[in-house]
Design an enzyme around this catalytic site. Sequence first.
Site, mmCIF file in Angstrom:
data_model
loop_
_atom_site.group_PDB
_atom_site.id
_atom_site.type_symbol
_atom_site.label_atom_id
_atom_site.label_comp_id
_atom_site.label_asym_id
_atom_site.label_seq_id
_atom_site.Cartn_x
_atom_site.Cartn_y
_atom_site.Cartn_z
ATOM 1 C CE1 TYR A 142 -5.112 8.168 -4.918
ATOM 2 C CE2 TYR A 142 -5.979 8.408 -7.147
ATOM 3 C CZ TYR A 142 -4.922 8.154 -6.295
ATOM 4 O OH TYR A 142 -3.677 7.904 -6.814
ATOM 5 C CB ALA A 144 -11.019 15.893 -4.314
ATOM 6 C CE LYS A 146 -2.337 10.475 -5.155
ATOM 7 N NZ LYS A 146 -1.028 10.393 -4.470
HETATM 8 N N1 LIG Z 1 -0.629 2.574 -9.513
HETATM 9 C C1 LIG Z 1 -1.279 3.531 -10.158
HETATM 10 O O1 LIG Z 1 -1.955 3.276 -11.174
HETATM 11 C C2 LIG Z 1 -1.174 4.966 -9.687
HETATM 12 C C3 LIG Z 1 -1.669 5.967 -10.537
HETATM 13 C C4 LIG Z 1 -1.575 7.300 -10.145
HETATM 14 C C5 LIG Z 1 -0.991 7.624 -8.942
HETATM 15 N N2 LIG Z 1 -0.532 6.644 -8.110
HETATM 16 C C6 LIG Z 1 0.087 7.078 -6.846
HETATM 17 O O2 LIG Z 1 1.402 6.544 -6.788
HETATM 18 C C7 LIG Z 1 1.807 6.485 -5.426
HETATM 19 C C8 LIG Z 1 2.430 5.111 -5.178
HETATM 20 O O3 LIG Z 1 1.399 4.135 -5.320
HETATM 21 P P1 LIG Z 1 1.651 2.701 -5.972
HETATM 22 O O4 LIG Z 1 0.806 2.584 -7.159
HETATM 23 O O5 LIG Z 1 3.108 2.439 -6.072
HETATM 24 O O6 LIG Z 1 0.968 1.776 -4.858
HETATM 25 P P2 LIG Z 1 1.598 0.773 -3.795
HETATM 26 O O7 LIG Z 1 2.328 -0.318 -4.494
HETATM 27 O O8 LIG Z 1 0.421 0.398 -2.923
HETATM 28 O O9 LIG Z 1 2.628 1.634 -2.943
HETATM 29 C C9 LIG Z 1 2.226 2.552 -1.966
HETATM 30 C C10 LIG Z 1 3.361 2.757 -0.992
HETATM 31 O O10 LIG Z 1 2.994 3.783 -0.063
HETATM 32 C C11 LIG Z 1 3.145 3.282 1.270
HETATM 33 N N3 LIG Z 1 2.221 4.017 2.123
HETATM 34 C C12 LIG Z 1 0.892 4.162 1.993
HETATM 35 N N4 LIG Z 1 0.413 4.958 2.967
HETATM 36 C C13 LIG Z 1 1.475 5.340 3.706
HETATM 37 C C14 LIG Z 1 1.648 6.167 4.852
HETATM 38 N N5 LIG Z 1 0.604 6.760 5.453
HETATM 39 N N6 LIG Z 1 2.897 6.354 5.341
HETATM 40 C C15 LIG Z 1 3.962 5.750 4.750
HETATM 41 N N7 LIG Z 1 3.866 4.972 3.685
HETATM 42 C C16 LIG Z 1 2.640 4.757 3.170
HETATM 43 C C17 LIG Z 1 2.883 1.779 1.122
HETATM 44 O O11 LIG Z 1 3.387 1.006 2.189
HETATM 45 P P3 LIG Z 1 2.453 0.576 3.453
HETATM 46 O O12 LIG Z 1 1.062 0.373 2.933
HETATM 47 O O13 LIG Z 1 3.106 -0.686 3.969
HETATM 48 O O14 LIG Z 1 2.554 1.707 4.419
HETATM 49 C C18 LIG Z 1 3.673 1.519 -0.158
HETATM 50 O O15 LIG Z 1 5.060 1.493 0.117
HETATM 51 C C19 LIG Z 1 0.576 6.784 -4.580
HETATM 52 O O16 LIG Z 1 0.640 8.114 -4.135
HETATM 53 C C20 LIG Z 1 -0.566 6.611 -5.568
HETATM 54 O O17 LIG Z 1 -1.678 7.402 -5.221
HETATM 55 C C21 LIG Z 1 -0.607 5.317 -8.460
#
Ligand SMILES: NC(=O)c1ccc[n+]([C@@H]2O[C@H](COP(=O)([O-])OP(=O)(O)OC[C@H]3O[C@@H](n4cnc5c(N)ncnc54)[C@H](OP(=O)(O)O)[C@@H]3O)[C@@H](O)[C@H]2O)c1
Length: 238
Positions: A142, A144, A146
Amino acid sequence: MTRTVLVTGGTSGIGRAIAARFAADRAEVFITGRDPDTVERAAEELGVHGVACDATDPGQVAELAARFSELDVLVNAAGGLPQAEPGNGSALDAVLALWQANLAQNLLSAVLTAASVRDKLTSGGCVISIGSIGAERGGGAYGATKAALAAWSASLSRDLGPHGITSNVISAGYIAGTNFFRGQMTDERHRALVEETHNKRPGTVEDIAETAYFLASPGGRHITGQAIHVNGGAFTTR
Ligand SMILES: NC(=O)c1ccc[n+]([C@@H]2O[C@H](COP(=O)([O-])OP(=O)(O)OC[C@H]3O[C@@H](n4cnc5c(N)ncnc54)[C@H](OP(=O)(O)O)[C@@H]3O)[C@@H](O)[C@H]2O)c1
């Protein structure tokens, strides 16, 4: 003038908050996710357009892009922690599957979406991709992917800069209130992640949404090619 904004992964968590922030600014906002029912429900709740689209599928991404004649803001928020699928293959097959799933979900999703709308991005517009603190400190497959997202975003900045378009990563620390951890976050891990911040709190989806909104504002025009760290001090660049 009304801006057109596309937020991939806009049905939940960070992407949803970003979509809400731009919608509050009366932008015309489009959100995506993979599940049609979830997309429809979220779009209705937010008062935005919803399009079911798997950002790792070139055909679906091309269909999504065909909806736009011009796009002002692209936010690549789609991403996450792919499950390690138990398969019938060897241990190396499992390693390959996990890395390929991470590459697809956290890097290729953004690369494909940006490529699909590349010629529709307007001067004065921006691409914002959601990266992670995991890129800075051995976050496995993950982290890597990012880290690769940040490297790609910087090269996109070089490409788009002459056209008046910025490209940045918002590198998020621990953000509570999303589906990212799929219910696996324990109280102990939560406390440890909060403890390593300087301000002793978890990040919120609004922290990231406000940063994205700023990057897309007139005040953000000279910020490009950067990874903006939003993590309460859990990782510092010096
Ligand atoms: N929460 C944290 O602590 C954190 C920290 C650092 C970075 N991030 C990053 O922030 C971003 C958003 O994550 P989040 O924390 O908000 O998690 P989340 O609540 O699980 O949201 C992820 C979103 O991405 C969608 N998604 C995933 N794979 C997809 C694909 N192949 N095509 C289209 N949509 C897709 C999901 O919908 P579906 O699954 O229904 O497709 C959902 O709408 C991600 O890139 C994550 O790596 C999160």
